[in-house]
Design an enzyme around this catalytic site. Structure first.
Site, PDB file in Angstrom:
ATOM      1  N   GLU A  46       0.828  -1.210   0.000  1.00 44.79           N
ATOM      2  CA  GLU A  46       0.000   0.000   0.000  1.00 44.79           C
ATOM      3  C   GLU A  46       0.864   1.264   0.000  1.00 44.79           C
ATOM      4  O   GLU A  46       0.559   2.222  -0.712  1.00 44.79           O
ATOM      5  CB  GLU A  46      -0.907   0.031   1.253  1.00 44.79           C
ATOM      6  CG  GLU A  46      -1.831  -1.165   1.377  1.00 44.79           C
ATOM      7  CD  GLU A  46      -1.260  -2.294   2.205  1.00 44.79           C
ATOM      8  OE1 GLU A  46      -2.003  -2.845   3.019  1.00 44.79           O
ATOM      9  OE2 GLU A  46      -0.066  -2.632   2.031  1.00 44.79           O
ATOM     10  N   CYS A  71      -2.242  -4.181   7.195  1.00 45.05           N
ATOM     11  CA  CYS A  71      -1.805  -4.544   8.551  1.00 45.05           C
ATOM     12  C   CYS A  71      -2.237  -3.495   9.563  1.00 45.05           C
ATOM     13  O   CYS A  71      -2.409  -2.324   9.233  1.00 45.05           O
ATOM     14  CB  CYS A  71      -0.293  -4.758   8.588  1.00 45.05           C
ATOM     15  SG  CYS A  71       0.652  -3.286   8.228  1.00 45.05           S
ATOM     16  N   CYS A  80      -0.344  -0.139   7.979  1.00 39.66           N
ATOM     17  CA  CYS A  80      -0.852   0.438   6.727  1.00 39.66           C
ATOM     18  C   CYS A  80      -2.291   0.920   6.881  1.00 39.66           C
ATOM     19  O   CYS A  80      -2.713   1.872   6.218  1.00 39.66           O
ATOM     20  CB  CYS A  80      -0.776  -0.597   5.611  1.00 39.66           C
ATOM     21  SG  CYS A  80       0.917  -1.017   5.177  1.00 39.66           S
ATOM     22  N   ALA A 150      11.817 -37.468  -8.439  1.00 37.04           N
ATOM     23  CA  ALA A 150      11.853 -37.968  -9.820  1.00 37.04           C
ATOM     24  C   ALA A 150      11.943 -39.481  -9.776  1.00 37.04           C
ATOM     25  O   ALA A 150      12.611 -40.049  -8.908  1.00 37.04           O
ATOM     26  CB  ALA A 150      13.046 -37.378 -10.563  1.00 37.04           C
ATOM     27  N   ARG A 179      13.049 -23.998  -6.106  1.00 32.08           N
ATOM     28  CA  ARG A 179      13.887 -23.704  -4.932  1.00 32.08           C
ATOM     29  C   ARG A 179      13.909 -22.218  -4.601  1.00 32.08           C
ATOM     30  O   ARG A 179      13.930 -21.839  -3.432  1.00 32.08           O
ATOM     31  CB  ARG A 179      15.319 -24.204  -5.171  1.00 32.08           C
ATOM     32  CG  ARG A 179      15.449 -25.717  -5.143  1.00 32.08           C
ATOM     33  CD  ARG A 179      16.888 -26.139  -5.418  1.00 32.08           C
ATOM     34  NE  ARG A 179      17.031 -27.589  -5.411  1.00 32.08           N
ATOM     35  CZ  ARG A 179      18.166 -28.219  -5.644  1.00 32.08           C
ATOM     36  NH1 ARG A 179      19.272 -27.527  -5.918  1.00 32.08           N
ATOM     37  NH2 ARG A 179      18.231 -29.541  -5.614  1.00 32.08           N
ATOM     38  N   THR A 191      20.051 -38.988   1.805  1.00 32.92           N
ATOM     39  CA  THR A 191      20.197 -38.192   0.570  1.00 32.92           C
ATOM     40  C   THR A 191      21.471 -37.351   0.630  1.00 32.92           C
ATOM     41  O   THR A 191      22.208 -37.252  -0.351  1.00 32.92           O
ATOM     42  CB  THR A 191      18.962 -37.297   0.358  1.00 32.92           C
ATOM     43  OG1 THR A 191      17.810 -38.128   0.238  1.00 32.92           O
ATOM     44  CG2 THR A 191      19.095 -36.442  -0.883  1.00 32.92           C
ATOM     45  N   ASP A 195      24.107 -38.268  -2.213  1.00 36.80           N
ATOM     46  CA  ASP A 195      24.173 -37.334  -3.348  1.00 36.80           C
ATOM     47  C   ASP A 195      25.142 -36.170  -3.125  1.00 36.80           C
ATOM     48  O   ASP A 195      25.498 -35.492  -4.076  1.00 36.80           O
ATOM     49  CB  ASP A 195      22.785 -36.742  -3.635  1.00 36.80           C
ATOM     50  CG  ASP A 195      21.764 -37.799  -4.035  1.00 36.80           C
ATOM     51  OD1 ASP A 195      22.150 -38.974  -4.142  1.00 36.80           O
ATOM     52  OD2 ASP A 195      20.590 -37.448  -4.220  1.00 36.80           O
ATOM     53  N   GLY A 278      14.875 -38.352   0.369  1.00 38.55           N
ATOM     54  CA  GLY A 278      14.785 -39.672  -0.246  1.00 38.55           C
ATOM     55  C   GLY A 278      13.450 -40.321   0.067  1.00 38.55           C
ATOM     56  O   GLY A 278      12.554 -39.724   0.673  1.00 38.55           O
TER      57      GLY A 278
END
Length: 333
Positions: A46, A71, A80, A150, A179, A191, A195, A278
């Site tokens: 605003e 708010c 605001c 996946a 992400r 994981t 990885d 995982g």
């Protein structure tokens, strides 16, 4: 209001723990000002819209549209709702009320009590969808949970229990886009060890999410990528509470782990979590009904025959998209 939503979306991923908000000011049927909340601690939508108006004398005869209730409390910026009253707008149009316990109708009340006409619930469903993370966080007292994995056409997540590239460059870019949009990204011990991921947004330009590692026994070596200084990292463990630079070790009880984790992440103001864990971590969340959305990438031409089985997921997708040799299925809980 549609324009308010468009503006708000420009800041997706950058306002945490604040909501996404857009605002438009209309005088005599024409837009004379617009703005959106860009980053926590900076001006709200605003105020940015008000400041963008070239002739402030028109404000008293204008309508201000805002996708989320103004708010009513002092945070890093003044309320605001008070500013709207001070200016004396002719009318205020609100997309949806703010679920935050300090606001939740108070902003609207302040404006109405000043004798200004207020209309709320305009494109309410769309405005709630825009702030699904913020609303879930405040109503359910936990982050918004998005599951992602996946799998091959025959339902495996790796080959012979070793990492295997299932997606393609296109689907990888989509993951990195995801992400940047979510507040945090989470993986489990297995994981991280298998990885050695960085969990950053290397494929596109964008902010790195807060990294969350579930490592109850602190078995992931300190020189692994997840501990580099590219992003704030939370390590949920059963041994110590300690902050070292960008690393925050948080001790958590093993018993009722998921419930404790949600509570702790809520305390830490983590609004949404992308789970790239995982099979074990994903299965726990699915079995506990602790998820809001899921994205499953299936490589339709890849058969791995042996390895870690993908979680059993019996829900019907709300949509799907073809990305090269991969089809991505979208689910909503």
């Amino acid at each position: 209001m549609q324009r308010c939503i468009e503006l708000a979306r420009k800041a997706l991923g950058n306002t945490y723990p604040n909501p996404l908000v857009g605002s438009v000011i209309v005088h005599d049927g024409k837009i004379i000002g617009e703005g959106y909340h860009k980053k926590a601690g900076q001006n709200h939508a605003e105020i940015n819209a008000i400041n963008s108006v070239k002739n402030p004398e028109l404000l008293k005869d204008s309508t201000i549209y805002v996708s989320l209730e103004p708010c009513s409390h002092y945070g890093k910026t003044p309320p605001c709702a008070n500013k709207i009253v001070e200016i004396g707008f002719k009318k205020v149009v609100i997309g949806t009320l703010d679920p935050h316990e300090k606001i939740n109708g108070n902003g609207k009340k302040i404006i109405e009590n000043a004798g200004i006409e207020v209309v709320s619930g305009v494109l309410e469903k769309e405005c709630m969808e825009l702030n699904k993370r913020f609303i879930t966080f405040h109503q359910k007292k936990r982050p918004y949970i998005l599951l992602k994995w996946a799998q091959s056409a025959d339902g495996f997540m790796d080959k012979d229990f070793k990492p295997y590239q299932i997606g393609n460059p296109l689907s990888k870019q989509l993951v990195h886009q995801l992400r940047t949009e979510e507040h945090a990204i989470l993986v489990g011990t297995k994981t991280a060890l298998g990885d050695n991921p960085s969990l950053t947004t290397r494929e596109i330009i964008g902010r790195n999410p807060v990294r969350i590692l579930i490592d109850l026994d602190l078995s992931v070596p300190g020189d692994f990528n997840i501990f580099n200084d590219e992003a704030e990292t939370i390590i949920l463990n059963s041994k110590k509470d300690l902050t070292e630079g960008n690393l925050k070790f948080i001790k958590i009880e093993r018993k009722n782990f998921l419930k404790n984790m949600m509570q702790k992440l809520h305390e830490l103001q983590i609004q949404s979590v992308l789970v790239e864990g995982g099979s074990f971590t994903l299965k726990q969340l699915i079995d506990s009904d602790l998820w809001d959305e899921a994205q499953i990438t299936v490589n339709e031409h890849l058969f791995l025959t042996n390895g870690t089985k993908a979680p059993i997921f019996t829900y019907k997708p709300i949509a799907d998209q073809q990305w090269g040799d991969c089809r991505i299925f979208f689910f909503k809980h």
